[in-house]
Design a protein around this motif. Sequence first.
Motif, PDB file in Angstrom:
ATOM      1  N   GLU A   1       0.835  -1.203   0.000  1.00 14.48           N
ATOM      2  CA  GLU A   1       0.000   0.000   0.000  1.00 14.48           C
ATOM      3  C   GLU A   1       0.872   1.256   0.000  1.00 14.48           C
ATOM      4  O   GLU A   1       0.593   2.215  -0.738  1.00 14.48           O
ATOM      5  N   GLU A   2       1.931   1.260   0.780  1.00  8.75           N
ATOM      6  CA  GLU A   2       2.832   2.415   0.809  1.00  8.75           C
ATOM      7  C   GLU A   2       3.513   2.611  -0.540  1.00  8.75           C
ATOM      8  O   GLU A   2       3.676   3.747  -1.007  1.00  8.75           O
ATOM      9  N   ASP A   3       3.909   1.510  -1.191  1.00 13.60           N
ATOM     10  CA  ASP A   3       4.535   1.613  -2.512  1.00 13.60           C
ATOM     11  C   ASP A   3       3.557   2.178  -3.535  1.00 13.60           C
ATOM     12  O   ASP A   3       3.937   2.987  -4.392  1.00 13.60           O
ATOM     13  N   CYS A   4       2.300   1.751  -3.468  1.00 12.14           N
ATOM     14  CA  CYS A   4       1.290   2.262  -4.400  1.00 12.14           C
ATOM     15  C   CYS A   4       1.051   3.757  -4.182  1.00 12.14           C
ATOM     16  O   CYS A   4       0.935   4.525  -5.141  1.00 12.14           O
ATOM     17  N   GLN A   5       0.988   4.164  -2.923  1.00  7.43           N
ATOM     18  CA  GLN A   5       0.783   5.577  -2.630  1.00  7.43           C
ATOM     19  C   GLN A   5       1.968   6.413  -3.102  1.00  7.43           C
ATOM     20  O   GLN A   5       1.783   7.492  -3.680  1.00  7.43           O
ATOM     21  N   SER A   6       3.170   5.930  -2.883  1.00  2.00           N
ATOM     22  CA  SER A   6       4.358   6.658  -3.335  1.00  2.00           C
ATOM     23  C   SER A   6       4.380   6.763  -4.857  1.00  2.00           C
ATOM     24  O   SER A   6       4.715   7.816  -5.412  1.00  2.00           O
ATOM     25  N   PHE A   7       4.025   5.677  -5.530  1.00  4.15           N
ATOM     26  CA  PHE A   7       3.982   5.674  -6.996  1.00  4.15           C
ATOM     27  C   PHE A   7       2.977   6.711  -7.498  1.00  4.15           C
ATOM     28  O   PHE A   7       3.267   7.486  -8.422  1.00  4.15           O
ATOM     29  N   ALA A   8       1.786   6.733  -6.895  1.00  5.40           N
ATOM     30  CA  ALA A   8       0.746   7.679  -7.327  1.00  5.40           C
ATOM     31  C   ALA A   8       1.174   9.121  -7.098  1.00  5.40           C
ATOM     32  O   ALA A   8       0.959   9.990  -7.952  1.00  5.40           O
ATOM     33  N   LEU A   9       1.795   9.401  -5.957  1.00  4.04           N
ATOM     34  CA  LEU A   9       2.258  10.756  -5.678  1.00  4.04           C
ATOM     35  C   LEU A   9       3.376  11.168  -6.629  1.00  4.04           C
ATOM     36  O   LEU A   9       3.454  12.319  -7.068  1.00  4.04           O
ATOM     37  N   ARG A  10       4.235  10.220  -6.963  1.00  6.65           N
ATOM     38  CA  ARG A  10       5.394  10.515  -7.808  1.00  6.65           C
ATOM     39  C   ARG A  10       5.013  10.713  -9.263  1.00  6.65           C
ATOM     40  O   ARG A  10       5.569  11.555  -9.967  1.00  6.65           O
ATOM     41  N   THR A  11       4.042   9.943  -9.740  1.00  2.00           N
ATOM     42  CA  THR A  11       3.726   9.921 -11.174  1.00  2.00           C
ATOM     43  C   THR A  11       2.408  10.589 -11.532  1.00  2.00           C
ATOM     44  O   THR A  11       2.194  10.949 -12.690  1.00  2.00           O
ATOM     45  N   GLY A  12       1.483  10.716 -10.564  1.00  2.00           N
ATOM     46  CA  GLY A  12       0.143  11.203 -10.875  1.00  2.00           C
ATOM     47  C   GLY A  12      -0.755  10.138 -11.458  1.00  2.00           C
ATOM     48  O   GLY A  12      -1.910  10.409 -11.801  1.00  2.00           O
ATOM     49  N   ILE A  13      -0.273   8.901 -11.555  1.00  2.00           N
ATOM     50  CA  ILE A  13      -1.062   7.792 -12.097  1.00  2.00           C
ATOM     51  C   ILE A  13      -1.714   7.056 -10.927  1.00  2.00           C
ATOM     52  O   ILE A  13      -1.017   6.613 -10.009  1.00  2.00           O
ATOM     53  N   PRO A  14      -3.038   6.906 -10.911  1.00  2.00           N
ATOM     54  CA  PRO A  14      -3.679   6.196  -9.813  1.00  2.00           C
ATOM     55  C   PRO A  14      -3.163   4.764  -9.704  1.00  2.00           C
ATOM     56  O   PRO A  14      -3.061   4.049 -10.701  1.00  2.00           O
ATOM     57  N   ALA A  15      -2.822   4.339  -8.500  1.00  2.00           N
ATOM     58  CA  ALA A  15      -2.372   2.973  -8.238  1.00  2.00           C
ATOM     59  C   ALA A  15      -3.184   2.429  -7.073  1.00  2.00           C
ATOM     60  O   ALA A  15      -3.121   2.954  -5.960  1.00  2.00           O
ATOM     61  N   ARG A  16      -3.923   1.384  -7.320  1.00  2.00           N
ATOM     62  CA  ARG A  16      -4.838   0.842  -6.320  1.00  2.00           C
ATOM     63  C   ARG A  16      -4.340  -0.511  -5.826  1.00  2.00           C
ATOM     64  O   ARG A  16      -3.963  -1.374  -6.629  1.00  2.00           O
ATOM     65  N   PHE A  17      -4.330  -0.689  -4.516  1.00  2.00           N
ATOM     66  CA  PHE A  17      -3.974  -1.980  -3.933  1.00  2.00           C
ATOM     67  C   PHE A  17      -5.233  -2.701  -3.485  1.00  2.00           C
ATOM     68  O   PHE A  17      -6.055  -2.135  -2.756  1.00  2.00           O
ATOM     69  N   VAL A  18      -5.397  -3.950  -3.919  1.00  2.00           N
ATOM     70  CA  VAL A  18      -6.578  -4.743  -3.591  1.00  2.00           C
ATOM     71  C   VAL A  18      -6.135  -6.029  -2.898  1.00  2.00           C
ATOM     72  O   VAL A  18      -5.669  -6.970  -3.567  1.00  2.00           O
TER      73      VAL A  18
END
Length: 409
Positions: A282-299
Amino acid sequence: MNGLSNAGGKKDRGKPVSESTHTAAHEFKHSDVRTSILDDLALSRAELLVLTDEASAMTTAGQRIREIDAFDMSLVGRIEVDGAMVHRSWQGTQSNALHRLVVPEGVGLGGKSIMLQKPVWVRDYLSDAGITHDFDALVAQESLRGMLAVPMVYEGRVLGAVYVGTREYSSFGDRVIAEIQSTAATAAVTLVSAQRAAAQTELAIEAERNRLAESLHDSVSPVLFRIGAELQSLRALGDAQAIHDRLQEITDQVHAVNASIRRSLTDLSARPPERELPVGIEEDCQSFALRTGIPARFVPLTESPDLDASRVEALQRLVREALVNVEKHADASTVVVSLSVRSGRVTVVISDDGRGVDGADDPARGSQLGLGLAAGRLERLGGGMSVVSDDENGTTVRGWVDAIDGSGA
């Protein structure tokens, strides 16, 4: 092709066409929208949709509208800043010209649709007199001609718009427009549900923060007040030994406060072993989204077992390498990472909707080198990795290990 007729090289989709076909943007007024059972459920039971998010809702809408009449491409935009719409999902595009495009209200086809709050279509985007032509160069890069834009409206509020387009002159009839309106209505309900679910999550996080703040205040604030009072009392002491003893007491109290704060911080950061991998992803997905602006969802599809550190690290390293590849090469609009446990095997799956990457069959080549190293770590633990990639459906990276817990059981 279903719902399609050909006349002089031009195509009419979903006939009959209720409007005239002169060169001007056509506004659709037909309101007889027929919905599927699933769409009826979505419209009447929006609370069932909280398991999705905004990015997934837009991706699903884009896929559905494109399939209605085998359109060449589809776009989904969301109202974001100052009433402007931003394209956030796309299917079938040949370039990134229209990706993440900011569309002000009233500008172009989509801007006119959200301004009027009704469907608008053109037979030939580049020559139509009924729309502005601010985006002609971008549309030309996609070789688009016929286009239809339908707003997503929820209780009178415009949330965005969906588009379909063809690379030939096309008209859009009542049936096709009604079906796309139905999909847009369902997408609007799903977007609102996702927004509400996200808001509820934020409220829960805020409540926990408030609880922790109150706990710190109740435990630390009285001690700090006492320390301050005792420092003030030093002025009245004339004996050096008494001052020394009082300073020692104050020092002990400071140490106690420091220990209390450390315990609170440890409680905040502590994770049960079975939560180590999900929280890390979840932390990696949030960092990716903040860094790139691309939504990243963890399920998380199932509960995660208590894995040993080497397995947690191997799976999390795979997720990070896959996200780096998406950032560098995929031109994706959304990413979904899932975690599941079945038959004693823990599996992570990283899927994006971008363009495929070269060397999917050999992850050790080229841009996939990081994935190759991650695959080696998994294989040394008795697991493995696969990569499936194509231009139409994006890339899916899957990694797995046996679910052996931290105790070695």
